[in-house]
Design a protein around this motif. Structure first.
Motif, PDB file in Angstrom:
ATOM      1  N   SER A   1       2.938  -0.249  24.759  1.00  0.00           N
ATOM      2  CA  SER A   1       3.742  -0.742  23.634  1.00  0.00           C
ATOM      3  C   SER A   1       2.867  -0.740  22.376  1.00  0.00           C
ATOM      4  O   SER A   1       1.637  -0.812  22.457  1.00  0.00           O
ATOM      5  N   ILE A   2       3.513  -0.708  21.241  1.00  0.00           N
ATOM      6  CA  ILE A   2       2.770  -0.657  19.975  1.00  0.00           C
ATOM      7  C   ILE A   2       1.954  -1.932  19.773  1.00  0.00           C
ATOM      8  O   ILE A   2       0.843  -1.890  19.239  1.00  0.00           O
ATOM      9  N   ALA A   3       2.476  -3.058  20.234  1.00  0.00           N
ATOM     10  CA  ALA A   3       1.747  -4.326  20.089  1.00  0.00           C
ATOM     11  C   ALA A   3       0.460  -4.308  20.907  1.00  0.00           C
ATOM     12  O   ALA A   3      -0.605  -4.731  20.436  1.00  0.00           O
TER      13      ALA A   3
ATOM     14  N   MET B   1       0.857  -1.190   0.000  1.00  0.00           N
ATOM     15  CA  MET B   1       0.000   0.000   0.000  1.00  0.00           C
ATOM     16  C   MET B   1       0.891   1.237   0.000  1.00  0.00           C
ATOM     17  O   MET B   1       1.817   1.333   0.785  1.00  0.00           O
ATOM     18  N   PHE B   2       0.626   2.184  -0.897  1.00  0.00           N
ATOM     19  CA  PHE B   2       1.420   3.416  -0.944  1.00  0.00           C
ATOM     20  C   PHE B   2       0.544   4.613  -0.587  1.00  0.00           C
ATOM     21  O   PHE B   2      -0.673   4.572  -0.739  1.00  0.00           O
TER      22      PHE B   2
ATOM     23  N   GLU C   1      -0.207  -1.141  10.904  1.00  0.00           N
ATOM     24  CA  GLU C   1       1.142  -1.703  10.788  1.00  0.00           C
ATOM     25  C   GLU C   1       2.177  -0.708  10.275  1.00  0.00           C
ATOM     26  O   GLU C   1       3.370  -0.972  10.321  1.00  0.00           O
ATOM     27  N   GLU C   2       1.749   0.442   9.763  1.00  0.00           N
ATOM     28  CA  GLU C   2       2.690   1.451   9.273  1.00  0.00           C
ATOM     29  C   GLU C   2       3.429   2.136  10.425  1.00  0.00           C
ATOM     30  O   GLU C   2       4.488   2.717  10.226  1.00  0.00           O
TER      31      GLU C   2
ATOM     32  N   SER D   1     -12.298  -3.702  16.602  1.00  0.00           N
ATOM     33  CA  SER D   1     -12.446  -3.679  15.138  1.00  0.00           C
ATOM     34  C   SER D   1     -12.290  -2.266  14.581  1.00  0.00           C
ATOM     35  O   SER D   1     -13.040  -1.838  13.697  1.00  0.00           O
ATOM     36  N   LEU D   2     -11.313  -1.534  15.138  1.00  0.00           N
ATOM     37  CA  LEU D   2     -11.016  -0.175  14.680  1.00  0.00           C
ATOM     38  C   LEU D   2      -9.549  -0.079  14.275  1.00  0.00           C
ATOM     39  O   LEU D   2      -8.807  -1.050  14.377  1.00  0.00           O
ATOM     40  N   ASP D   3      -9.139   1.097  13.826  1.00  0.00           N
ATOM     41  CA  ASP D   3      -7.765   1.318  13.383  1.00  0.00           C
ATOM     42  C   ASP D   3      -6.981   2.083  14.443  1.00  0.00           C
ATOM     43  O   ASP D   3      -7.535   2.887  15.199  1.00  0.00           O
TER      44      ASP D   3
END
Length: 184
Positions: free
Chosen positions: A34-36, A1-2, A13-14, A46-48
């Motif tokens: 932490s990011i994880a 994805m760009f 994941e970016e 179920s969100l971003d």
């Protein structure tokens, strides 16, 4: 994805930071995690996970529906674009030996342009021996200015540019004179 634009926010994941300050869906502070763990909390709902303040230390991320956020942002930008007025420059060409009726027609066109909120460029072209009498051009420009003075004001005084004398007139701010004095 760009990514098409550098304005886009990093999502899911970016995001490459080790830990982030997390903000929940309702704006509540969830602390530095932490990011994880942050990604797991976002996945459970179920969100971003969206990085909203990359310059902060640690970076601030928020749990939100990114698609809905982009849609709302596009809607706001479209509404703002709809409300803004683009000012155009309309040109009215005069001549040194212009007749009275032609002059009045040009004045009426300029008044219409000024009422629409546009700027007017009045250009007077000198031909042949007319170049020896720029003071006649100045008097015509002054007549033109006086005729449209109720609707606009001179932004740039008449000035010779080659064989033409050019002047810019901008519209006066719209004032509501029909309503009368409300305090009376």
């Amino acid at each position: 994805m760009f990514r098409i634009s550098s304005k886009d926010l990093l999502i899911n994941e970016e995001i490459r930071d080790k830990e982030v300050r997390l903000v929940g869906t309702d704006g509540e502070q969830l602390g530095v995690v932490s990011i994880a763990a942050a990604q797991q909390m976002a996945d459970e709902k179920s969100l971003d996970l969206v990085k909203i303040a990359p310059q902060a230390v640690p970076p601030v991320c928020k749990i939100m529906d990114y698609g809905k956020y982009k849609f709302e942002q596009a809607k706001r930008e479209k509404e703002a674009k709809k409300n803004q007025k683009v000012i155009e420059i309309k040109e009215v060409r005069l001549s040194l030996n212009i007749d009275t009726n032609d002059f009045n027609t040009k004045v009426n066109r300029a008044i219409k342009f000024l009422e629409d909120g546009d700027k007017v460029k009045a250009a007077l072209r000198f031909r042949g021996r007319e170049m020896a009498h720029p003071e006649l051009g100045t008097t015509i420009m002054q007549r033109f200015t006086d005729a449209v003075s109720e609707y606009g004001s001179v932004e740039k005084q008449p000035k010779m540019e080659g064989r033409s004398m050019v002047m810019f007139i901008s519209a006066k701010p719209a004032t509501n004179t029909k309503g009368g004095n409300k305090n009376a």
